[in-house]
Design a protein around this motif. Structure first.
Motif, PDB file in Angstrom:
ATOM      1  N   VAL A  10      -6.542  -4.357   1.129  1.00  0.00           N
ATOM      2  CA  VAL A  10      -7.317  -4.610   2.238  1.00  0.00           C
ATOM      3  C   VAL A  10      -8.701  -4.067   1.899  1.00  0.00           C
ATOM      4  O   VAL A  10      -8.808  -2.655   1.352  1.00  0.00           O
ATOM      5  N   PRO A  11      -9.942  -4.789   2.255  1.00  0.00           N
ATOM      6  CA  PRO A  11     -11.218  -3.960   1.816  1.00  0.00           C
ATOM      7  C   PRO A  11     -11.236  -2.930   2.829  1.00  0.00           C
ATOM      8  O   PRO A  11     -10.821  -2.750   4.194  1.00  0.00           O
ATOM      9  N   ARG A  12     -11.486  -1.517   2.385  1.00  0.00           N
ATOM     10  CA  ARG A  12     -11.727  -0.376   3.117  1.00  0.00           C
ATOM     11  C   ARG A  12     -12.506  -0.588   4.283  1.00  0.00           C
ATOM     12  O   ARG A  12     -12.326   0.077   5.280  1.00  0.00           O
ATOM     13  N   ARG A  13     -13.528  -1.285   4.323  1.00  0.00           N
ATOM     14  CA  ARG A  13     -14.508  -1.222   5.160  1.00  0.00           C
ATOM     15  C   ARG A  13     -13.946  -2.011   6.390  1.00  0.00           C
ATOM     16  O   ARG A  13     -14.429  -1.597   7.873  1.00  0.00           O
ATOM     17  N   GLU A  14     -12.826  -2.686   6.507  1.00  0.00           N
ATOM     18  CA  GLU A  14     -12.124  -3.269   7.309  1.00  0.00           C
ATOM     19  C   GLU A  14     -11.405  -2.336   8.184  1.00  0.00           C
ATOM     20  O   GLU A  14     -10.862  -2.305   9.334  1.00  0.00           O
ATOM     21  N   LEU A  15     -10.893  -1.160   7.368  1.00  0.00           N
ATOM     22  CA  LEU A  15     -10.108  -0.098   8.053  1.00  0.00           C
ATOM     23  C   LEU A  15     -10.788   1.115   8.308  1.00  0.00           C
ATOM     24  O   LEU A  15     -10.081   1.996   8.993  1.00  0.00           O
ATOM     25  N   GLU A  16     -12.089   1.063   8.066  1.00  0.00           N
ATOM     26  CA  GLU A  16     -12.905   2.318   8.108  1.00  0.00           C
ATOM     27  C   GLU A  16     -12.759   2.953   9.623  1.00  0.00           C
ATOM     28  O   GLU A  16     -12.832   4.281   9.701  1.00  0.00           O
ATOM     29  N   ARG A  47      -4.174  -5.729 -10.152  1.00  0.00           N
ATOM     30  CA  ARG A  47      -4.062  -4.122 -10.195  1.00  0.00           C
ATOM     31  C   ARG A  47      -4.803  -3.377 -10.816  1.00  0.00           C
ATOM     32  O   ARG A  47      -5.509  -2.442 -10.142  1.00  0.00           O
ATOM     33  N   ARG A  48      -5.333  -3.675 -11.839  1.00  0.00           N
ATOM     34  CA  ARG A  48      -6.308  -2.989 -12.732  1.00  0.00           C
ATOM     35  C   ARG A  48      -7.627  -2.601 -12.267  1.00  0.00           C
ATOM     36  O   ARG A  48      -8.257  -1.589 -12.090  1.00  0.00           O
ATOM     37  N   ILE A  49      -8.078  -3.918 -11.250  1.00  0.00           N
ATOM     38  CA  ILE A  49      -9.295  -3.675 -10.448  1.00  0.00           C
ATOM     39  C   ILE A  49      -8.964  -2.680  -9.256  1.00  0.00           C
ATOM     40  O   ILE A  49      -9.493  -1.574  -9.135  1.00  0.00           O
ATOM     41  N   ALA A  50      -7.716  -2.993  -8.340  1.00  0.00           N
ATOM     42  CA  ALA A  50      -7.550  -2.321  -7.343  1.00  0.00           C
ATOM     43  C   ALA A  50      -7.221  -0.669  -7.593  1.00  0.00           C
ATOM     44  O   ALA A  50      -7.799   0.029  -6.777  1.00  0.00           O
ATOM     45  N   GLU A  51      -6.816  -0.505  -8.778  1.00  0.00           N
ATOM     46  CA  GLU A  51      -6.178   1.040  -9.015  1.00  0.00           C
ATOM     47  C   GLU A  51      -7.596   1.721  -9.167  1.00  0.00           C
ATOM     48  O   GLU A  51      -7.562   3.082  -9.148  1.00  0.00           O
ATOM     49  N   PRO A  54     -12.326   2.268  -5.145  1.00  0.00           N
ATOM     50  CA  PRO A  54     -12.204   2.860  -3.696  1.00  0.00           C
ATOM     51  C   PRO A  54     -12.708   1.836  -2.606  1.00  0.00           C
ATOM     52  O   PRO A  54     -12.671   2.306  -1.622  1.00  0.00           O
ATOM     53  N   ARG A  55     -13.017   0.721  -3.131  1.00  0.00           N
ATOM     54  CA  ARG A  55     -13.525  -0.294  -1.942  1.00  0.00           C
ATOM     55  C   ARG A  55     -12.217  -0.975  -1.388  1.00  0.00           C
ATOM     56  O   ARG A  55     -12.563  -1.564  -0.448  1.00  0.00           O
ATOM     57  N   TYR A  56     -11.210  -0.887  -2.008  1.00  0.00           N
ATOM     58  CA  TYR A  56     -10.084  -1.677  -1.530  1.00  0.00           C
ATOM     59  C   TYR A  56      -8.945  -0.431  -1.263  1.00  0.00           C
ATOM     60  O   TYR A  56      -8.961   0.583  -1.963  1.00  0.00           O
ATOM     61  N   LYS A  57      -7.818  -0.544  -0.421  1.00  0.00           N
ATOM     62  CA  LYS A  57      -6.751   0.120  -0.068  1.00  0.00           C
ATOM     63  C   LYS A  57      -5.613  -0.896  -0.536  1.00  0.00           C
ATOM     64  O   LYS A  57      -5.353  -1.917   0.211  1.00  0.00           O
ATOM     65  N   GLN A  58      -4.833  -0.427  -1.758  1.00  0.00           N
ATOM     66  CA  GLN A  58      -3.529  -1.013  -1.928  1.00  0.00           C
ATOM     67  C   GLN A  58      -2.524  -0.703  -0.789  1.00  0.00           C
ATOM     68  O   GLN A  58      -2.441   0.438  -0.228  1.00  0.00           O
ATOM     69  N   ILE A  59      -1.868  -1.730  -0.382  1.00  0.00           N
ATOM     70  CA  ILE A  59      -0.876  -1.514   0.791  1.00  0.00           C
ATOM     71  C   ILE A  59       0.269  -1.241   0.149  1.00  0.00           C
ATOM     72  O   ILE A  59       1.215  -2.155  -0.625  1.00  0.00           O
ATOM     73  N   ILE A  60       1.198  -0.222   0.557  1.00  0.00           N
ATOM     74  CA  ILE A  60       2.081   0.272   0.051  1.00  0.00           C
ATOM     75  C   ILE A  60       3.508   0.593   1.097  1.00  0.00           C
ATOM     76  O   ILE A  60       3.183   1.393   1.976  1.00  0.00           O
ATOM     77  N   PRO A  61       4.419  -0.360   1.260  1.00  0.00           N
ATOM     78  CA  PRO A  61       5.392   0.110   2.025  1.00  0.00           C
ATOM     79  C   PRO A  61       6.314   1.690   1.531  1.00  0.00           C
ATOM     80  O   PRO A  61       6.448   1.363   0.314  1.00  0.00           O
ATOM     81  N   TYR A  62       6.424   2.478   2.528  1.00  0.00           N
ATOM     82  CA  TYR A  62       6.792   3.671   2.010  1.00  0.00           C
ATOM     83  C   TYR A  62       7.880   4.085   2.929  1.00  0.00           C
ATOM     84  O   TYR A  62       7.881   4.468   4.193  1.00  0.00           O
ATOM     85  N   VAL A  63       9.237   4.172   2.304  1.00  0.00           N
ATOM     86  CA  VAL A  63      10.468   4.277   2.903  1.00  0.00           C
ATOM     87  C   VAL A  63      11.077   5.657   2.863  1.00  0.00           C
ATOM     88  O   VAL A  63      11.470   5.963   2.080  1.00  0.00           O
ATOM     89  N   LEU A  64      11.185   6.349   3.965  1.00  0.00           N
ATOM     90  CA  LEU A  64      12.009   7.622   4.059  1.00  0.00           C
ATOM     91  C   LEU A  64      13.297   7.325   4.412  1.00  0.00           C
ATOM     92  O   LEU A  64      13.729   6.712   5.187  1.00  0.00           O
ATOM     93  N   VAL A 140      -7.016   4.965  -3.168  1.00  0.00           N
ATOM     94  CA  VAL A 140      -6.662   3.557  -3.052  1.00  0.00           C
ATOM     95  C   VAL A 140      -5.489   2.965  -2.930  1.00  0.00           C
ATOM     96  O   VAL A 140      -5.310   1.787  -3.210  1.00  0.00           O
ATOM     97  N   HIS A 141      -4.794   3.813  -2.149  1.00  0.00           N
ATOM     98  CA  HIS A 141      -3.574   3.343  -1.473  1.00  0.00           C
ATOM     99  C   HIS A 141      -3.626   3.558   0.020  1.00  0.00           C
ATOM    100  O   HIS A 141      -4.038   4.666   0.542  1.00  0.00           O
TER     101      HIS A 141
END
Length: 195
Positions: A10-16, A47-51, A54-64, A140-141
């Motif tokens: 997601v573009p970071r600006r949308e989440l800022e 992914r090589r661009i996303a990593e 910082p203009r983008y946030k990679q969306i990660i499901p993170y399960v405890l 970036v995540h």
């Protein structure tokens, strides 16, 4: 890392508006709005661009993963893809969302199926949005944090070459905090210790 792999960003600006002032936090309010932005503004990027952008946030499901009062504590090995996390302790199962499973929950189940074997029934609940701009990885995540409550406690790590796992009490987790990756520290501080 597969350089050509496409991952959901997601573009970071949308989440800022929601994350800009919360540089290291587990966000518990405004989560419906953030999830809507992920749904509406998400796109797939190499992914090589996303990593590295910082203009983008990679969306990660993170399960405890929890059983009773204990949590599954994982330790990453050198065979794990993300070398910045080698040997770190982790409370979360997570990974990138790819075009073959483009929805958040689909990606979550894909990661669970790849990394752990869960016998019996479980409950899954959404906890919040994890933002961590304090590290290169975190910048970036963005994590969508869930808790999986295993009824039987019969959970095994599948990818034993990439990580090991064991049950740990909250007291044991507190003692291991300094060896944890930052996302796990945030989950411990802002969710587990507040329960």
């Amino acid at each position: 890392m597969n350089q050509n792999e496409e991952v959901l960003v997601v573009p970071r600006r949308e989440l800022e508006k929601y994350i800009g002032f919360r540089t290291t936090d587990l966000i518990r309010d405004d989560t419906d709005e953030i999830l809507d932005i992920i749904l509406d503004e998400g796109l797939f990027l190499e992914r090589r661009i996303a990593e590295t952008s910082p203009r983008y946030k990679q969306i990660i499901p993170y399960v405890l993963i929890r059983h009773g009062a204990s949590y599954l504590l994982l330790q990453r090995t050198e065979k794990q893809t993300e070398e910045r996390l080698h040997h770190k302790l982790s409370l979360g199962i997570g990974g990138h969302i790819n075009p073959d499973t483009p929805e958040l929950i689909e990606g979550l189940h894909k990661e669970l199926d790849e990394e752990v074997e869960i016998e019996g029934d479980y409950d899954l609940s959404f906890v919040g949005i994890l933002n961590d701009d304090s590290t290169d990885v975190g910048r970036v995540h963005l994590g969508a944090v869930y808790v999986l409550d295993s009824h039987s406690g019969d959970v095994k790590v599948r990818e034993t070459e990439k990580m090991t796992g064991r049950w740990a009490t909250v007291e044991e987790l507190a003692g291991a905090r300094e060896q944890m990756e930052t996302w796990s520290q945030i989950a411990l501080d802002h969710y587990i210790h507040e329960r």
